[in-house]
Motif scaffolding. Structure first.
Motif, short mmCIF file in Angstrom:
data_model
loop_
_atom_site.label_atom_id
_atom_site.label_comp_id
_atom_site.label_asym_id
_atom_site.label_seq_id
_atom_site.Cartn_x
_atom_site.Cartn_y
_atom_site.Cartn_z
N SER A 31 0.82 -1.21 0.00
CA SER A 31 0.00 0.00 0.00
C SER A 31 0.85 1.25 0.00
CB SER A 31 -0.92 0.01 1.23
OG SER A 31 -1.72 -1.15 1.25
N TYR A 33 0.49 5.83 -0.35
CA TYR A 33 -0.42 6.94 -0.09
C TYR A 33 0.22 8.27 -0.46
CZ TYR A 33 -1.78 3.28 3.23
OH TYR A 33 -2.10 2.07 3.81
N TYR A 35 -0.38 12.32 0.81
CA TYR A 35 -1.03 13.26 1.71
C TYR A 35 -0.55 14.67 1.38
CZ TYR A 35 -2.01 9.35 4.94
OH TYR A 35 -2.46 8.19 5.53
N LEU A 43 -2.57 16.13 8.37
CA LEU A 43 -2.34 15.52 7.06
C LEU A 43 -3.67 15.05 6.50
CD1 LEU A 43 0.29 14.39 9.03
CD2 LEU A 43 1.03 13.90 6.72
N GLN A 99 2.19 3.00 8.77
CA GLN A 99 2.56 3.79 7.60
C GLN A 99 3.90 4.46 7.85
OE1 GLN A 99 -0.42 6.36 5.89
NE2 GLN A 99 -2.04 4.84 6.13
N TYR B 32 -7.52 1.06 15.24
CA TYR B 32 -6.06 1.21 15.27
C TYR B 32 -5.73 2.68 15.43
CZ TYR B 32 -1.25 1.28 13.56
OH TYR B 32 0.10 1.47 13.43
N TYR B 36 2.27 9.86 15.78
CA TYR B 36 3.44 10.21 14.99
C TYR B 36 4.11 11.46 15.56
CZ TYR B 36 2.23 6.92 11.27
OH TYR B 36 1.97 5.78 10.55
N PRO B 44 6.55 12.66 9.15
CA PRO B 44 6.11 12.07 10.42
C PRO B 44 6.73 10.69 10.64
CG PRO B 44 4.25 12.94 9.17
CD PRO B 44 5.43 12.94 8.25
N LEU B 46 6.41 7.21 13.17
CA LEU B 46 5.62 6.50 14.17
C LEU B 46 6.42 6.35 15.47
CD1 LEU B 46 3.00 4.76 14.67
CD2 LEU B 46 4.44 2.78 14.16
N ARG B 51 -4.00 -0.79 19.60
CA ARG B 51 -5.14 -1.39 18.95
C ARG B 51 -6.32 -1.44 19.89
NH1 ARG B 51 -0.57 -2.70 17.09
NH2 ARG B 51 -0.19 -3.13 14.89
N PHE B 89 1.18 14.04 16.14
CA PHE B 89 -0.11 13.81 15.51
C PHE B 89 -0.69 12.49 16.00
CE2 PHE B 89 -0.29 17.10 12.34
CZ PHE B 89 1.03 17.38 12.03
N SER B 97 -7.68 -3.28 3.76
CA SER B 97 -6.44 -3.72 3.13
C SER B 97 -5.42 -2.59 3.06
CB SER B 97 -6.71 -4.25 1.73
OG SER B 97 -7.31 -3.24 0.94
N ALA B 98 -5.88 -1.37 2.98
CA ALA B 98 -4.99 -0.21 3.10
C ALA B 98 -5.50 0.57 4.29
CB ALA B 98 -5.02 0.65 1.84
N ARG B 99 -4.65 0.73 5.26
CA ARG B 99 -5.08 1.42 6.47
C ARG B 99 -5.28 2.91 6.15
NH1 ARG B 99 -6.76 -1.41 11.09
NH2 ARG B 99 -5.63 -3.38 11.15
N GLN B 100 -6.50 3.34 6.08
CA GLN B 100 -6.78 4.75 5.82
C GLN B 100 -6.80 5.48 7.13
OE1 GLN B 100 -9.77 5.79 2.85
NE2 GLN B 100 -10.06 3.61 2.50
N LEU B 101 -5.75 6.23 7.37
CA LEU B 101 -5.62 6.98 8.61
C LEU B 101 -6.29 8.34 8.49
CD1 LEU B 101 -1.89 6.28 9.54
CD2 LEU B 101 -3.93 5.20 10.50
N PHE B 103 -6.04 11.83 10.46
CA PHE B 103 -5.13 12.48 11.40
C PHE B 103 -5.82 13.60 12.17
CE2 PHE B 103 -0.89 10.81 10.64
CZ PHE B 103 -1.07 10.11 9.46
N GLY B 104 -5.35 13.79 13.41
CA GLY B 104 -5.69 14.99 14.14
C GLY B 104 -4.89 16.16 13.59
#
Lengths: 110, 113
Positions: A31, A33, A35, A43, A99, B32, B36, B44, B46, B51, B89, B97-101, B103-104
Protein backbone atom coordinates in the motif's frame (compact mmCIF):
# COMPACT_ATOMS: atom_id res chain seq x y z
CA UNK A 1 17.46 0.42 2.83
CA UNK A 2 16.34 4.00 2.09
CA UNK A 3 12.69 3.55 3.15
CA UNK A 4 10.44 6.04 1.34
CA UNK A 5 12.09 8.56 -0.97
CA UNK A 6 10.49 11.58 -2.66
CA UNK A 7 11.61 13.89 -5.43
CA UNK A 8 11.90 16.79 -5.75
CA UNK A 9 12.44 18.22 -2.25
CA UNK A 10 11.25 21.67 -3.25
CA UNK A 11 9.49 23.09 -6.29
CA UNK A 12 8.13 26.46 -7.37
CA UNK A 13 5.44 26.50 -10.06
CA UNK A 14 3.45 29.18 -11.79
CA UNK A 15 -0.33 28.89 -11.89
CA UNK A 16 -1.38 26.56 -14.70
CA UNK A 17 1.89 24.66 -14.92
CA UNK A 18 1.98 20.90 -14.48
CA UNK A 19 4.33 18.67 -12.58
CA UNK A 20 4.72 15.16 -11.22
CA UNK A 21 5.86 14.31 -7.73
CA UNK A 22 7.74 11.04 -7.51
CA UNK A 23 7.71 8.53 -4.67
CA UNK A 24 9.47 5.20 -4.27
CA UNK A 25 9.72 2.67 -1.43
CA UNK A 26 12.08 -0.24 -0.96
CA UNK A 27 10.23 -2.04 1.85
CA UNK A 28 8.15 -4.28 -0.44
CA UNK A 29 4.94 -2.72 0.87
CA UNK A 30 1.69 -3.27 -0.96
CA UNK A 31 0.00 0.00 0.00
CA UNK A 32 1.08 3.54 -0.82
CA UNK A 33 -0.42 6.94 -0.09
CA UNK A 34 -0.22 10.62 -0.93
CA UNK A 35 -1.03 13.26 1.71
CA UNK A 36 -0.90 17.01 1.81
CA UNK A 37 -0.06 18.96 4.96
CA UNK A 38 -1.28 22.48 5.51
CA UNK A 39 -0.74 24.59 8.65
CA UNK A 40 -3.20 23.74 11.40
CA UNK A 41 -4.89 20.99 9.39
CA UNK A 42 -2.78 17.92 9.95
CA UNK A 43 -2.34 15.52 7.06
CA UNK A 44 -5.13 14.93 4.58
CA UNK A 45 -5.24 11.94 2.28
CA UNK A 46 -5.26 12.76 -1.43
CA UNK A 47 -5.10 9.31 -3.04
CA UNK A 48 -4.02 5.87 -2.02
CA UNK A 49 -3.15 2.57 -3.66
CA UNK A 50 -4.00 -0.58 -1.74
CA UNK A 51 -1.95 -2.71 -4.11
CA UNK A 52 -0.20 -2.56 -7.46
CA UNK A 53 -2.74 -1.77 -10.18
CA UNK A 54 -5.33 -0.12 -7.94
CA UNK A 55 -5.85 3.48 -6.88
CA UNK A 56 -8.62 5.18 -4.90
CA UNK A 57 -9.58 8.71 -3.94
CA UNK A 58 -8.99 10.00 -0.48
CA UNK A 59 -10.39 13.05 1.29
CA UNK A 60 -9.07 15.76 -1.08
CA UNK A 61 -8.50 14.32 -4.59
CA UNK A 62 -9.67 17.27 -6.73
CA UNK A 63 -6.93 18.68 -8.95
CA UNK A 64 -4.69 15.62 -8.66
CA UNK A 65 -4.07 12.36 -10.48
CA UNK A 66 -1.96 9.39 -9.47
CA UNK A 67 -0.21 6.47 -11.08
CA UNK A 68 0.93 3.29 -9.37
CA UNK A 69 3.74 2.54 -11.79
CA UNK A 70 4.79 -0.70 -10.11
CA UNK A 71 4.97 -2.03 -6.57
CA UNK A 72 7.77 0.39 -5.66
CA UNK A 73 6.61 3.64 -7.25
CA UNK A 74 3.57 5.88 -6.80
CA UNK A 75 3.47 9.27 -8.51
CA UNK A 76 1.22 12.30 -7.97
CA UNK A 77 0.48 14.65 -10.86
CA UNK A 78 -0.83 18.19 -10.85
CA UNK A 79 -2.16 18.89 -14.34
CA UNK A 80 -2.80 22.61 -13.87
CA UNK A 81 -1.39 23.91 -10.61
CA UNK A 82 -3.34 26.43 -8.54
CA UNK A 83 -2.19 28.59 -5.58
CA UNK A 84 -4.48 26.50 -3.34
CA UNK A 85 -2.19 23.55 -4.01
CA UNK A 86 0.69 25.25 -2.24
CA UNK A 87 1.47 22.73 0.47
CA UNK A 88 3.86 20.09 1.71
CA UNK A 89 3.23 16.72 0.10
CA UNK A 90 4.08 13.46 1.81
CA UNK A 91 4.17 10.00 0.37
CA UNK A 92 3.82 6.96 2.63
CA UNK A 93 3.83 3.21 2.32
CA UNK A 94 2.53 0.56 4.66
CA UNK A 95 2.50 -3.04 5.62
CA UNK A 96 -0.80 -4.14 7.16
CA UNK A 97 -0.98 -1.20 9.56
CA UNK A 98 2.07 0.98 10.09
CA UNK A 99 2.56 3.79 7.60
CA UNK A 100 6.09 4.99 6.90
CA UNK A 101 6.49 8.50 5.54
CA UNK A 102 8.95 10.07 3.16
CA UNK A 103 10.70 13.41 3.82
CA UNK A 104 8.17 15.47 1.86
CA UNK A 105 8.05 17.79 -1.15
CA UNK A 106 7.49 21.47 -0.51
CA UNK A 107 5.47 22.98 -3.36
CA UNK A 108 4.88 26.67 -3.90
CA UNK A 109 2.42 27.73 -6.59
CA UNK A 110 2.60 31.40 -7.54
CA UNK B 1 -16.30 9.10 7.79
CA UNK B 2 -13.96 9.22 10.74
CA UNK B 3 -13.21 12.53 12.48
CA UNK B 4 -10.28 12.89 14.88
CA UNK B 5 -9.91 15.92 17.13
CA UNK B 6 -6.69 16.69 18.97
CA UNK B 7 -5.96 18.97 21.93
CA UNK B 8 -4.11 21.09 22.79
CA UNK B 9 -2.70 22.65 19.64
CA UNK B 10 0.34 23.92 21.53
CA UNK B 11 1.91 22.69 24.76
CA UNK B 12 4.92 23.99 26.67
CA UNK B 13 6.45 22.07 29.57
CA UNK B 14 9.57 22.33 31.65
CA UNK B 15 12.27 19.74 31.05
CA UNK B 16 11.61 16.74 33.28
CA UNK B 17 7.86 17.35 33.54
CA UNK B 18 5.21 15.20 31.89
CA UNK B 19 3.22 16.07 28.78
CA UNK B 20 -0.23 14.78 27.86
CA UNK B 21 -1.92 15.11 24.47
CA UNK B 22 -5.53 14.01 23.99
CA UNK B 23 -7.53 12.90 20.96
CA UNK B 24 -11.14 11.94 20.40
CA UNK B 25 -12.56 9.98 17.49
CA UNK B 26 -16.05 9.72 16.07
CA UNK B 27 -16.37 6.25 14.53
CA UNK B 28 -16.74 3.46 17.10
CA UNK B 29 -15.56 0.98 14.43
CA UNK B 30 -12.04 2.48 14.43
CA UNK B 31 -9.60 -0.10 15.71
CA UNK B 32 -6.06 1.21 15.27
CA UNK B 33 -4.61 4.41 16.77
CA UNK B 34 -1.01 5.43 15.96
CA UNK B 35 0.90 8.46 17.20
CA UNK B 36 3.44 10.21 14.99
CA UNK B 37 6.22 12.65 15.82
CA UNK B 38 7.26 15.20 13.21
CA UNK B 39 10.46 17.17 13.57
CA UNK B 40 10.97 20.37 11.64
CA UNK B 41 11.51 19.75 7.94
CA UNK B 42 10.97 16.00 8.18
CA UNK B 43 8.23 13.48 7.57
CA UNK B 44 6.11 12.07 10.42
CA UNK B 45 7.61 9.11 12.25
CA UNK B 46 5.62 6.50 14.17
CA UNK B 47 6.45 6.53 17.88
CA UNK B 48 3.78 4.27 19.35
CA UNK B 49 0.45 2.73 18.42
CA UNK B 50 -2.42 0.94 20.12
CA UNK B 51 -5.14 -1.39 18.95
CA UNK B 52 -8.72 -1.40 20.13
CA UNK B 53 -8.34 -4.64 22.10
CA UNK B 54 -5.72 -3.03 24.39
CA UNK B 55 -6.30 -0.32 26.99
CA UNK B 56 -2.74 0.85 27.52
CA UNK B 57 0.68 0.45 25.95
CA UNK B 58 4.04 1.71 27.17
CA UNK B 59 7.44 2.11 25.57
CA UNK B 60 10.06 3.59 27.89
CA UNK B 61 9.02 7.23 28.52
CA UNK B 62 6.04 7.10 26.16
CA UNK B 63 2.63 5.59 26.90
CA UNK B 64 -0.72 5.61 25.17
CA UNK B 65 -4.10 4.94 26.76
CA UNK B 66 -7.36 4.13 25.00
CA UNK B 67 -10.90 4.48 26.30
CA UNK B 68 -13.19 2.81 23.76
CA UNK B 69 -16.37 3.70 25.60
CA UNK B 70 -15.59 7.41 25.60
CA UNK B 71 -13.84 7.19 22.20
CA UNK B 72 -10.72 8.96 23.27
CA UNK B 73 -7.02 8.14 23.51
CA UNK B 74 -4.07 9.98 24.97
CA UNK B 75 -0.29 10.20 24.61
CA UNK B 76 1.75 10.53 27.79
CA UNK B 77 5.43 11.52 27.73
CA UNK B 78 7.24 11.40 31.06
CA UNK B 79 10.56 13.00 32.03
CA UNK B 80 10.47 15.22 28.97
CA UNK B 81 13.71 16.24 27.29
CA UNK B 82 14.49 19.06 24.82
CA UNK B 83 14.69 16.51 21.98
CA UNK B 84 11.01 15.69 22.59
CA UNK B 85 10.17 19.11 21.15
CA UNK B 86 8.27 18.46 17.90
CA UNK B 87 4.76 18.29 16.43
CA UNK B 88 2.79 15.22 17.50
CA UNK B 89 -0.11 13.81 15.51
CA UNK B 90 -2.69 11.25 16.57
CA UNK B 91 -4.62 9.23 14.01
CA UNK B 92 -7.43 6.71 13.81
CA UNK B 93 -8.08 3.96 11.31
CA UNK B 94 -11.03 1.84 10.31
CA UNK B 95 -8.76 -0.82 8.88
CA UNK B 96 -9.05 -2.64 5.60
CA UNK B 97 -6.44 -3.72 3.13
CA UNK B 98 -4.99 -0.21 3.10
CA UNK B 99 -5.08 1.42 6.47
CA UNK B 100 -6.78 4.75 5.82
CA UNK B 101 -5.62 6.98 8.61
CA UNK B 102 -7.51 10.08 9.66
CA UNK B 103 -5.13 12.48 11.40
CA UNK B 104 -5.69 14.99 14.14
CA UNK B 105 -4.56 18.56 13.56
CA UNK B 106 -1.34 18.20 15.56
CA UNK B 107 0.17 19.45 18.83
CA UNK B 108 3.33 21.57 18.91
CA UNK B 109 5.21 20.41 22.02
CA UNK B 110 7.98 22.63 23.33
CA UNK B 111 10.18 21.39 26.16
CA UNK B 112 11.82 24.31 27.92
CA UNK B 113 15.31 23.72 29.36
Amino acid sequence: NAGVTQTPKFQVLKTGQSMTLQCAQDMNHNSMYWYRQDPGMGLRLIYYSASEGTTDKGEVPNGYNVSRLNKREFSLRLESAAPSQTSVYFCASSDLETQYFGPGTRLLVL
Amino acid sequence: GENVEQHPSTLSVQEGDSAVIKCTYSDSASNYFPWYKQELGKGPQLIIDIRSNVGEKKDQRIAVTLNKTAKHFSLHITETQPEDSAVYFCAGSLGGSARQLTFGSGTQLTVLP
